[in-house]
Design a protein around this motif. Structure first.
Motif, PDB file in Angstrom:
ATOM      1  N   ARG A 256       0.832  -1.207   0.000  1.00  0.00           N
ATOM      2  CA  ARG A 256       0.000   0.000   0.000  1.00  0.00           C
ATOM      3  C   ARG A 256       0.867   1.259   0.000  1.00  0.00           C
ATOM      4  O   ARG A 256       0.554   2.253  -0.676  1.00  0.00           O
ATOM      5  N   TYR A 260       1.338   4.624  -2.782  1.00  0.00           N
ATOM      6  CA  TYR A 260       0.840   5.887  -2.222  1.00  0.00           C
ATOM      7  C   TYR A 260       1.766   7.032  -2.613  1.00  0.00           C
ATOM      8  O   TYR A 260       2.988   6.885  -2.629  1.00  0.00           O
ATOM      9  N   GLN A 261       1.172   8.166  -2.919  1.00  0.00           N
ATOM     10  CA  GLN A 261       1.958   9.364  -3.200  1.00  0.00           C
ATOM     11  C   GLN A 261       1.556  10.462  -2.222  1.00  0.00           C
ATOM     12  O   GLN A 261       0.380  10.798  -2.098  1.00  0.00           O
ATOM     13  N   VAL A 361      -1.676   5.147   5.881  1.00  0.00           N
ATOM     14  CA  VAL A 361      -1.427   4.477   4.597  1.00  0.00           C
ATOM     15  C   VAL A 361      -1.298   2.971   4.780  1.00  0.00           C
ATOM     16  O   VAL A 361      -1.847   2.180   3.993  1.00  0.00           O
TER      17      VAL A 361
END
Length: 479
Positions: A256, A260-261, A361
């Motif tokens: 994950r 993620y950004q 996150v």
């Protein structure tokens, strides 16, 4: 005047014109300087100064001897540190004293490197295909050698700068518990006091397929933080598998994180950077840069630029898994799985903010997220301290830089930049010393091998960097 004479004089005139206006862009170092620069660079590369088995002290002593041989007196050479392997070198070249000193910093330690991972021995100075190979060629024994050579040249020619020039070659920037700049500032501040600081571990010429694009100056930098991710489990016999597996929990969470950004963000320095770069970049990249400068920024432009690792890191906080440890036996379910996540945090944000974001996150209450301090201590929460505000863009720093850059790389802009990594500048900025990452070596944007396999630096780039630093430092310290 007949036609033949006229032709001769016109040819001669244009030859002189060409010589005058193109000569500054070539490396102006004599054979003796080139040999000195080569020998010091080679000597440093072939001294293993990793944290695990190397010695920064050996490198510091080797450079101290170079300065002794050049005529520096013992009272201006200081080899000192907290233990036998982590001693630093501080050298002072005396000036007229009309201005306050300038401090040059560079770390002698290097990142770990294993022979089996490289095509050459990382601790042998190898010349191949127009490059010098070896651990530290980019980060940053080239810079250490360049600064040492510059001071030795000044000493040998009897140059008296308008201020003392202090050089500190130090330990543990890349890791370890004995950061040299921090230790010197805390224990020998008198040796390090200066009006401002030049950090060779930053800035320089960024090129694209050999074409210089910009002279960057690191005017601010990201905050470095490590986080320990851990999952614990009762374990058991491997013949009785269960979905509640510590490794699976951790792997799912890291997957994950991989996708993620962190949010896009510009600050004063990065906005100025893209404003200037949009004037000299290719049409496609320039359009994307103008797009991210809009209010609100264009999402498609952000997506396009974020495909480039440098642009992505410039406009986002980044976090990446760097180490994994799990299990205790091949025939047992894991009782513990751990990962290190290394984050480079945009200015204005703290490690604790990022730790809380990581918890969201990872989205798994089984994964603990703890902050790992600079000296290895692990705490439940991250440091609340945010990175420092950028220093002023001083004319006595940038004026000479623009002049020398125009001479050596005509048309290449000088662009204040944000270091996407982290450096010893955090310590000098932390005690109020304005710090600027400035160098003259060129590295292609697609050949940045610092910390990586087969690290290398172009041979021409190195010697041009030697020439640049001599010219620039003399321009800064001339009355």
């Amino acid at each position: 005047m007949n036609r033949r004479k006229r032709t001769f004089f016109l040819f001669f005139f244009f030859f002189l014109f060409s010589l005058v206006f193109t000569w500054p862009s070539q490396a102006q170092i004599d054979d003796a300087t080139k040999k000195l620069a080569h020998d010091i660079f080679k000597q440093l590369i072939e001294i293993n100064s990793t944290d695990s088995v190397g010695s920064v002290t050996v490198a510091a002593e080797a450079m101290a001897q170079r300065f002794r041989d050049a005529g520096f007196v013992e009272s201006d050479l200081h080899v000192l540190g907290p233990n036998d392997r982590k001693k630093n070198l501080v050298v002072r070249l005396h000036g007229s004293g009309t201005q306050k000193p300038v401090l040059l910093i560079g770390h002698l330690d290097v990142v770990e490197a294993h022979r089996e991972d490289w095509t050459t021995d990382p601790f042998q100075f190898v010349e191949k295909d127009g490059f010098y190979y070896g651990r530290g060629t980019q980060d940053m024994k080239s810079g250490d050698a360049i600064m040492a050579v510059t001071l030795i040249r000044f000493k040998k020619e009897g140059y008296t700068p308008d201020r003392d020039i202090i050089l500190a070659l130090t330990s543990d920037e890349e890791g370890g518990a004995s950061n040299g700049v921090d230790w010197l500032l805390k224990n020998h501040r008198d040796l390090m006091d200066a009006e401002f600081v030049f950090n060779h571990d930053g800035g320089g010429i960024l090129s694209d397929h050999g074409k210089p694009v910009m002279m960057s100056v690191d005017a601010t930098e990201k905050l470095h933080a490590d986080f320990q991710l851990s999952v614990t489990n009762p374990g058991g016999h491997s013949s009785l598998p269960t979905p509640d597996n510590a490794i699976y929990h951790l792997a799912d969470g890291l997957a994950r994180l991989e996708h993620y950004q962190f949010p896009f963000e510009l600050n004063e320095v990065t906005r100025a950077y893209y404003e200037r770069m949009a004037k000299v970049e290719t049409a496609e990249r320039a359009a994307a840069m103008r797009g991210i400068l809009k209010n609100p920024p264009d999402a498609a432009a952000i997506a396009r630029l974020s495909q480039d690792p440098i642009d992505n890191s410039t406009t986002h906080t980044t976090c990446v898994a760097t180490r994994l440890i799990a299990g205790h036996a091949n025939n047992a379910l894991p009782q513990r799985a751990e990962a290190n996540v290394n984050c480079r945090i945009l200015p204005g944000h703290s490690a604790e903010e990022v730790r809380q974001e990581l918890i969201k996150v990872l989205a798994d209450p089984n994964i603990g997220v703890r902050y790992e301090g600079a000296l290895g201590g692990v705490t439940g929460s991250g440091a609340p301290k945010k990175s420092f505000a950028p220093p002023p863009l001083r004319r006595d720093v940038f004026g000479p830089l623009e002049k020398v850059t125009a001479e050596m790389w005509p048309g290449v802009p000088v662009v204040p930049d944000m270091a996407t990594g982290a450096s010893d500048g955090v310590y000098t900025m932390g005690v109020g010393l304005p710090t600027y990452g400035i160098a003259g070596t060129a590295v292609d944007r697609d050949d940045i091998r610092a910390h990586g396999r087969d690290e290398r630096l172009g041979i021409e780039s190195y010697y041009k960097g030697v020439d640049f630093y001599y010219r620039y430092l003399k321009a800064v310290t001339s009355e």
